[in-house]
Scaffold this motif. Structure first.
Motif, PDB file in Angstrom:
ATOM      1  N   GLU A  30       0.858  -1.179   0.000  1.00  0.00           N
ATOM      2  CA  GLU A  30       0.000   0.000   0.000  1.00  0.00           C
ATOM      3  C   GLU A  30       0.900   1.237   0.000  1.00  0.00           C
ATOM      4  OE1 GLU A  30      -3.151   0.232  -0.332  1.00  0.00           O
ATOM      5  OE2 GLU A  30      -3.810  -1.835  -0.037  1.00  0.00           O
ATOM      6  N   PRO A  31       0.406   2.400  -0.442  1.00  0.00           N
ATOM      7  CA  PRO A  31       1.260   3.581  -0.500  1.00  0.00           C
ATOM      8  C   PRO A  31       1.987   3.888   0.806  1.00  0.00           C
ATOM      9  CG  PRO A  31      -0.768   4.003  -1.683  1.00  0.00           C
ATOM     10  CD  PRO A  31      -0.939   2.661  -1.018  1.00  0.00           C
ATOM     11  N   ASP A  32       1.355   3.578   1.942  1.00  0.00           N
ATOM     12  CA  ASP A  32       1.971   3.813   3.251  1.00  0.00           C
ATOM     13  C   ASP A  32       2.293   2.495   3.955  1.00  0.00           C
ATOM     14  OD1 ASP A  32      -0.698   3.088   3.510  1.00  0.00           O
ATOM     15  OD2 ASP A  32      -1.021   4.278   5.309  1.00  0.00           O
ATOM     16  N   GLY A  33       2.350   1.390   3.214  1.00  0.00           N
ATOM     17  CA  GLY A  33       2.463   0.085   3.858  1.00  0.00           C
ATOM     18  C   GLY A  33       3.860  -0.438   4.082  1.00  0.00           C
ATOM     19  N   ALA A  34       4.882   0.199   3.483  1.00  0.00           N
ATOM     20  CA  ALA A  34       6.235  -0.368   3.521  1.00  0.00           C
ATOM     21  C   ALA A  34       7.135   0.234   4.585  1.00  0.00           C
ATOM     22  CB  ALA A  34       6.894  -0.211   2.159  1.00  0.00           C
ATOM     23  N   ARG A  51       2.131  21.485   6.875  1.00  0.00           N
ATOM     24  CA  ARG A  51       3.556  21.168   6.956  1.00  0.00           C
ATOM     25  C   ARG A  51       3.778  19.880   7.736  1.00  0.00           C
ATOM     26  NH1 ARG A  51       3.906  26.856   7.554  1.00  0.00           N
ATOM     27  NH2 ARG A  51       3.936  26.667   9.833  1.00  0.00           N
ATOM     28  N   ALA A  52       3.013  19.697   8.800  1.00  0.00           N
ATOM     29  CA  ALA A  52       3.129  18.462   9.586  1.00  0.00           C
ATOM     30  C   ALA A  52       2.731  17.250   8.750  1.00  0.00           C
ATOM     31  CB  ALA A  52       2.278  18.548  10.843  1.00  0.00           C
ATOM     32  N   LEU A  53       1.655  17.405   7.959  1.00  0.00           N
ATOM     33  CA  LEU A  53       1.227  16.308   7.102  1.00  0.00           C
ATOM     34  C   LEU A  53       2.292  15.995   6.049  1.00  0.00           C
ATOM     35  CD1 LEU A  53      -1.154  14.400   6.317  1.00  0.00           C
ATOM     36  CD2 LEU A  53      -1.850  16.164   4.683  1.00  0.00           C
ATOM     37  N   GLN A  54       2.909  17.024   5.501  1.00  0.00           N
ATOM     38  CA  GLN A  54       3.968  16.816   4.507  1.00  0.00           C
ATOM     39  C   GLN A  54       5.104  15.997   5.109  1.00  0.00           C
ATOM     40  OE1 GLN A  54       4.127  17.855   1.311  1.00  0.00           O
ATOM     41  NE2 GLN A  54       2.712  19.545   1.068  1.00  0.00           N
ATOM     42  N   ARG A  55       5.495  16.309   6.345  1.00  0.00           N
ATOM     43  CA  ARG A  55       6.589  15.575   6.991  1.00  0.00           C
ATOM     44  C   ARG A  55       6.206  14.117   7.222  1.00  0.00           C
ATOM     45  NH1 ARG A  55       6.950  20.523   9.902  1.00  0.00           N
ATOM     46  NH2 ARG A  55       5.725  19.657  11.619  1.00  0.00           N
ATOM     47  N   ARG A  56       4.988  13.891   7.658  1.00  0.00           N
ATOM     48  CA  ARG A  56       4.544  12.516   7.911  1.00  0.00           C
ATOM     49  C   ARG A  56       4.423  11.732   6.610  1.00  0.00           C
ATOM     50  NH1 ARG A  56      -0.488  13.971  11.723  1.00  0.00           N
ATOM     51  NH2 ARG A  56      -0.892  11.714  11.801  1.00  0.00           N
ATOM     52  N   PHE A  57       4.008  12.401   5.538  1.00  0.00           N
ATOM     53  CA  PHE A  57       3.939  11.748   4.239  1.00  0.00           C
ATOM     54  C   PHE A  57       5.330  11.371   3.741  1.00  0.00           C
ATOM     55  CE2 PHE A  57       0.441  11.123   1.160  1.00  0.00           C
ATOM     56  CZ  PHE A  57      -0.621  11.195   2.035  1.00  0.00           C
ATOM     57  N   ALA A  58       6.290  12.261   3.904  1.00  0.00           N
ATOM     58  CA  ALA A  58       7.657  11.956   3.479  1.00  0.00           C
ATOM     59  C   ALA A  58       8.172  10.716   4.198  1.00  0.00           C
ATOM     60  CB  ALA A  58       8.577  13.149   3.759  1.00  0.00           C
ATOM     61  N   TRP A  60       5.467  -2.988  12.720  1.00  0.00           N
ATOM     62  CA  TRP A  60       4.778  -2.453  11.549  1.00  0.00           C
ATOM     63  C   TRP A  60       3.504  -1.770  12.020  1.00  0.00           C
ATOM     64  CZ3 TRP A  60       4.840  -5.959   6.615  1.00  0.00           C
ATOM     65  CH2 TRP A  60       6.156  -6.379   6.356  1.00  0.00           C
ATOM     66  N   THR A  61       3.343  -0.498  11.684  1.00  0.00           N
ATOM     67  CA  THR A  61       2.148   0.246  12.072  1.00  0.00           C
ATOM     68  C   THR A  61       1.665   1.090  10.897  1.00  0.00           C
ATOM     69  OG1 THR A  61       3.441   2.133  12.901  1.00  0.00           O
ATOM     70  CG2 THR A  61       2.885   0.380  14.486  1.00  0.00           C
ATOM     71  N   ILE A  62       0.422   1.521  10.991  1.00  0.00           N
ATOM     72  CA  ILE A  62      -0.170   2.431  10.019  1.00  0.00           C
ATOM     73  C   ILE A  62      -0.616   3.691  10.751  1.00  0.00           C
ATOM     74  CG2 ILE A  62      -2.144   2.797   8.474  1.00  0.00           C
ATOM     75  CD1 ILE A  62      -0.020   0.950   7.295  1.00  0.00           C
ATOM     76  N   ASP A  63      -0.285   4.850  10.200  1.00  0.00           N
ATOM     77  CA  ASP A  63      -0.724   6.128  10.744  1.00  0.00           C
ATOM     78  C   ASP A  63      -2.141   6.384  10.220  1.00  0.00           C
ATOM     79  OD1 ASP A  63      -1.299   8.886  11.046  1.00  0.00           O
ATOM     80  OD2 ASP A  63       0.833   9.389  11.080  1.00  0.00           O
ATOM     81  N   PRO A  64      -3.159   6.415  11.106  1.00  0.00           N
ATOM     82  CA  PRO A  64      -4.549   6.551  10.636  1.00  0.00           C
ATOM     83  C   PRO A  64      -4.778   7.810   9.806  1.00  0.00           C
ATOM     84  CG  PRO A  64      -4.507   5.874  12.937  1.00  0.00           C
ATOM     85  CD  PRO A  64      -3.097   6.225  12.570  1.00  0.00           C
ATOM     86  N   ALA A  65      -4.135   8.914  10.160  1.00  0.00           N
ATOM     87  CA  ALA A  65      -4.340  10.157   9.403  1.00  0.00           C
ATOM     88  C   ALA A  65      -3.768  10.053   7.996  1.00  0.00           C
ATOM     89  CB  ALA A  65      -3.701  11.326  10.153  1.00  0.00           C
ATOM     90  N   ILE A  66      -2.628   9.409   7.873  1.00  0.00           N
ATOM     91  CA  ILE A  66      -2.025   9.228   6.553  1.00  0.00           C
ATOM     92  C   ILE A  66      -2.869   8.290   5.703  1.00  0.00           C
ATOM     93  CG2 ILE A  66       0.006   8.398   5.320  1.00  0.00           C
ATOM     94  CD1 ILE A  66       0.429  11.018   6.804  1.00  0.00           C
ATOM     95  N   ARG A  67      -3.324   7.192   6.298  1.00  0.00           N
ATOM     96  CA  ARG A  67      -4.160   6.250   5.549  1.00  0.00           C
ATOM     97  C   ARG A  67      -5.457   6.924   5.089  1.00  0.00           C
ATOM     98  NH1 ARG A  67      -4.443   0.660   4.899  1.00  0.00           N
ATOM     99  NH2 ARG A  67      -2.169   0.919   4.707  1.00  0.00           N
ATOM    100  N   ALA A  68      -6.057   7.758   5.953  1.00  0.00           N
ATOM    101  CA  ALA A  68      -7.289   8.459   5.572  1.00  0.00           C
ATOM    102  C   ALA A  68      -7.041   9.404   4.401  1.00  0.00           C
ATOM    103  CB  ALA A  68      -7.853   9.222   6.765  1.00  0.00           C
ATOM    104  N   GLU A  69      -5.905  10.098   4.409  1.00  0.00           N
ATOM    105  CA  GLU A  69      -5.571  11.006   3.311  1.00  0.00           C
ATOM    106  C   GLU A  69      -5.394  10.227   2.002  1.00  0.00           C
ATOM    107  OE1 GLU A  69      -4.592  14.823   1.623  1.00  0.00           O
ATOM    108  OE2 GLU A  69      -5.486  14.259   3.551  1.00  0.00           O
ATOM    109  N   ILE A  70      -4.759   9.073   2.093  1.00  0.00           N
ATOM    110  CA  ILE A  70      -4.562   8.236   0.904  1.00  0.00           C
ATOM    111  C   ILE A  70      -5.901   7.757   0.362  1.00  0.00           C
ATOM    112  CG2 ILE A  70      -3.635   6.020   0.118  1.00  0.00           C
ATOM    113  CD1 ILE A  70      -1.319   6.494   2.127  1.00  0.00           C
ATOM    114  N   GLU A  71      -6.777   7.311   1.243  1.00  0.00           N
ATOM    115  CA  GLU A  71      -8.090   6.833   0.804  1.00  0.00           C
ATOM    116  C   GLU A  71      -8.905   7.952   0.166  1.00  0.00           C
ATOM    117  OE1 GLU A  71      -9.647   5.103   4.348  1.00  0.00           O
ATOM    118  OE2 GLU A  71      -8.577   3.202   4.063  1.00  0.00           O
ATOM    119  N   ASP A  72      -8.800   9.170   0.700  1.00  0.00           N
ATOM    120  CA  ASP A  72      -9.478  10.317   0.083  1.00  0.00           C
ATOM    121  C   ASP A  72      -8.938  10.568  -1.320  1.00  0.00           C
ATOM    122  OD1 ASP A  72     -11.118  10.753   2.248  1.00  0.00           O
ATOM    123  OD2 ASP A  72      -9.945  12.412   3.072  1.00  0.00           O
TER     124      ASP A  72
END
Length: 273
Positions: free
Chosen positions: A96-100, A180-187, A152-164
């Motif tokens: 998944e985009p945030d799965g690795a 800016r905080a979201l950008q850092r977490r996405f990186a 292995w964990t998933i950040d719920p906010a990042i996963r929600a953004e991906i699903e949107d």
């Protein structure tokens, strides 16, 4: 698979991996064309194990160099140009985009537009040649063992953004500091920015539409349905993500590049446990 026949198959991951892995796929081409192939970004990173002759990848200097037999392919923001060097057989995990993030153990931004050598990490891994289901079962068992030994964990906010983004829902309003905080977490967890991921998803939807045998749209019609405003906008993204026009890509691509671009998720039997 009959002798000499090209084969691409997708398999659902086992339940323990479904939060992190989108699909496990296999590919074989006993007699591939020696021409170059362009692989487009798809918003996901992959773990790839090569059971056949290695691919040669084109570097920034234009030279082709052999890929390692096991590699982690991070997020892509530009096309990957490569060519087969002999009979090909692959088994791969598309995360998944945030799965690795847990698997890699470091920020995904460190792997963006890179193929990381995983030969040492997969030392001892064995997959049966000519047996797609067996290959999938083997790599699933290996990956489940990797997960048990790490966090292995998933950040719920990042996963929600991906699903949107996948559902084409608009991003919620955010303050500059929140963005800016979201950008850092996405990186860290995805490897590209939220905006770029949305662009990649939109670009890939053109393939989904154009590859459907029940549809007769032109590339432009497919692009408009995927969310582009006009042909110049779509053309810019083709140049950005593929380095060529849609027509050139359709005419020139062979084997693996076309198989990956044209497949929608259709699990094959038997499924890994």
């Amino acid at each position: 698979m009959a002798s000499g026949e090209e084969r691409y198959q997708e398999f659902a991951p086992p339940p323990a991996l479904r939060l992190f892995v989108r699909v496990i796929w296999t590919y074989a081409a006993p007699d591939p064309s020696p021409t170059i192939q362009r692989i487009a970004p798809d918003g996901c990173s992959e773990l790839i194990f090569d059971l056949g002759a290695p691919y040669a990848e084109q570097g920034d200097d234009g030279e082709f160099r052999l890929q390692p037999s096991a590699l982690f392919a991070g997020q892509m923001t530009r096309p990957l140009v490569m060519r087969p060097t002999g009979p090909t057989e692959l088994v791969a995990v598309r995360f998944e985009p945030d799965g690795a993030r847990g698997f890699l153990g470091r920020p995904l931004s460190e792997a963006t537009n890179r193929r990381l050598d995983m030969v040492q990490r997969l030392a001892g891994f064995v997959a049966p040649t000519g047996d797609p289901a067996g290959q999938v079962a083997a790599i699933a068992v290996w990956l489940e063992a990797q997960r048990r030994g790490a966090d292995w964990t998933i950040d719920p906010a990042i996963r929600a953004e991906i699903e949107d983004a996948m559902a084409e829902r608009p991003a919620p309003a955010r303050s500059p500091s929140e963005q800016r905080a979201l950008q850092r977490r996405f990186a860290d967890r995805v490897g590209v920015s939220p905006r770029l991921l949305r662009s990649i998803f939109r670009f890939r939807r053109v393939f989904d539409h154009a590859a459907d045998p029940d549809r007769a749209e032109s590339w432009l019609a497919a692009g408009l349905e995927a969310g582009y405003f006009d042909q110049p906008q779509m053309a810019r993204d083709f140049r950005r993500f593929l380095g060529c026009t849609a027509t050139d890509w359709a005419r020139e691509q062979h084997e693996l590049a076309r198989a990956i671009a044209s497949q929608t998720y259709k699990p094959s039997e038997p499924q890994p446990a």
